[in-house]
Scaffold this active site. Structure first.
Site, short mmCIF file in Angstrom:
data_model
loop_
_atom_site.label_atom_id
_atom_site.label_comp_id
_atom_site.label_asym_id
_atom_site.label_seq_id
_atom_site.Cartn_x
_atom_site.Cartn_y
_atom_site.Cartn_z
N ASN A 9 0.86 -1.18 0.00
CA ASN A 9 0.00 0.00 0.00
C ASN A 9 0.90 1.23 0.00
OD1 ASN A 9 -1.80 2.05 0.49
ND2 ASN A 9 -2.40 1.35 2.54
N TRP A 10 0.98 1.85 -1.15
CA TRP A 10 1.88 3.01 -1.28
C TRP A 10 1.31 4.26 -0.61
CZ3 TRP A 10 3.90 2.86 -7.09
CH2 TRP A 10 4.63 1.66 -7.27
N LYS A 11 0.05 4.21 -0.22
CA LYS A 11 -0.62 5.36 0.41
C LYS A 11 -0.46 6.61 -0.48
CE LYS A 11 -0.09 3.14 4.85
NZ LYS A 11 -0.01 3.26 6.30
N HIS A 94 -9.55 1.07 5.23
CA HIS A 94 -8.24 1.29 5.87
C HIS A 94 -8.41 2.22 7.09
CE1 HIS A 94 -4.10 2.43 6.58
NE2 HIS A 94 -3.76 1.37 5.88
N GLU A 96 -6.72 4.58 8.18
CA GLU A 96 -6.49 6.00 7.95
C GLU A 96 -7.76 6.67 7.42
OE1 GLU A 96 -2.94 5.40 5.64
OE2 GLU A 96 -1.91 4.83 7.49
N GLU A 166 -4.97 -4.73 10.74
CA GLU A 166 -3.96 -3.70 10.92
C GLU A 166 -4.24 -2.94 12.21
OE1 GLU A 166 -2.10 -2.63 6.85
OE2 GLU A 166 -3.83 -1.33 7.16
N GLY A 172 2.89 2.40 10.78
CA GLY A 172 3.83 3.51 10.60
C GLY A 172 4.60 3.87 11.86
N SER A 212 3.86 -1.93 10.31
CA SER A 212 5.32 -1.99 10.50
C SER A 212 5.94 -3.32 10.10
CB SER A 212 5.69 -1.63 11.95
OG SER A 212 5.29 -0.29 12.23
N GLY A 233 3.01 -1.06 4.24
CA GLY A 233 3.02 0.36 3.90
C GLY A 233 4.43 0.79 3.53
N GLY A 234 5.12 1.41 4.49
CA GLY A 234 6.45 2.00 4.26
C GLY A 234 7.43 1.11 3.50
P1 13P Z 1 3.26 0.51 7.59
O1 13P Z 1 3.75 -0.79 6.99
O2 13P Z 1 3.96 1.71 7.06
O3 13P Z 1 3.20 0.43 9.08
O4 13P Z 1 1.73 0.67 7.09
C1 13P Z 1 0.85 -0.37 7.22
C2 13P Z 1 -0.39 -0.06 6.48
O5 13P Z 1 -1.18 0.78 6.89
C3 13P Z 1 -0.65 -0.77 5.22
O6 13P Z 1 -1.95 -0.58 4.76
#
Ligand code: 13P
Length: 253
Positions: A9-11, A94, A96, A166, A172, A212, A233-234
């Protein structure tokens, strides 16, 4: 057992040219990693470009959100039918979006049903906040999000879906859930998905952990019985790291 599954997920990261560059690095890094479904979820604006980079490979593409309505006066929104031309998956619910944009289970449920109807595979995200965990409510919160998100979804359609756990406190933060903690919740999710569909169906629904995940901790997460994959994510913004995570799940027993 569900086939291993990793999604990046590149967000809200990467310009169009950065997205193409990353896709070009990911294609060779991810090819040849058999036995694991690999899905890349760039921002909407780069979906078509990234998708084109993966033509002829078995790397799949997903969106990070969609609207529940098929079309109409919803300024700034994207419908499932538009996504269907460029991708196969869509992340829904998600944390967020739940936290920052106020999305609630009813709306997320409408999106899940719309995605399935159009032939997109939803990756339904659930997970508790730190306060909810500390109050001892993590299980109840996640069960409620599953029941809400999968309401009126047939057993067969649940079998075509993916669920991602998640925990908000792990996203993050560099503070992933311990493998034991993740497994405990995954077991509960498997049970709830079985209750909402059928035990055999639930066994084949990929259950992903997100929060993470990185190249270092992926292997021990992949050892957990009900943890079929990861939503990253990251670390998905670095081709080599994401490939290492995919490899860790590909070799899962
Ligand atoms: P991180 O891997 O950056 O913690 O993000 C997880 C995430 O929200 C994937 O959708």
């Amino acid at each position: 057992m569900a086939k291993p599954f990793v999604a990046g997920n590149w967000k809200m990261n990467t310009s169009i040219s950065e997205a193409i560059k990353l896709a070009r690095a990911l294609r060779p890094a991810l090819s040849g990693i058999d036995g694991v479904t690999r899905v890349i979820c760039p921002p909407f604006i780069s979906l078509a470009g990234v998708s084109a980079e993966f033509v002829g490979s078995d790397i799949k593409v997903g969106a990070q959100n969609m609207h529940s309505e098929p079309k109409g006066a919803f300024t700034g929104e994207i419908a499932g039918a538009m996504l269907k031309d460029v991708c196969d998956y869509v992340i829904l619910g998600h944390s967020e979006r739940r936290q920052l944009l106020g999305e609630q289970d009813d709306f997320i449920n409408a999106k899940v049903r719309a995605a399935l109807e159009i032939g997109l595979t939803p990756i339904l995200c659930v997970g508790e906040t730190l306060d909810q965990r500390e109050a001892g409510n993590a299980g109840t919160v996640v069960e409620g999000q599953l029941q809400g998100g999968l309401r009126d979804v047939s057993a067969e359609d649940i079998g075509r879906s993916v669920v991602a756990y998640e925990p908000v406190w792990a996203i993050g933060t560099g503070r992933a859930a311990t493998p034991e903690m993740a497994q405990e919740m995954m077991g509960l999710i498997r049970y709830e998905v079985a209750r909402l569909s059928h035990i055999e169906i639930a066994g084949n629904v990929p259950l992903l952990y997100g929060g993470s995940v990185n190249a270092e901790n992926a292997a021990e997460l992949a050892e957990q019985r009900d943890l079929d994959g990861a939503l990253v994510g990251g670390a998905s913004l670095k081709a080599d790291d994401f490939a290492a995570i995919a490899k860790a799940f590909a070799t899962r027993a």
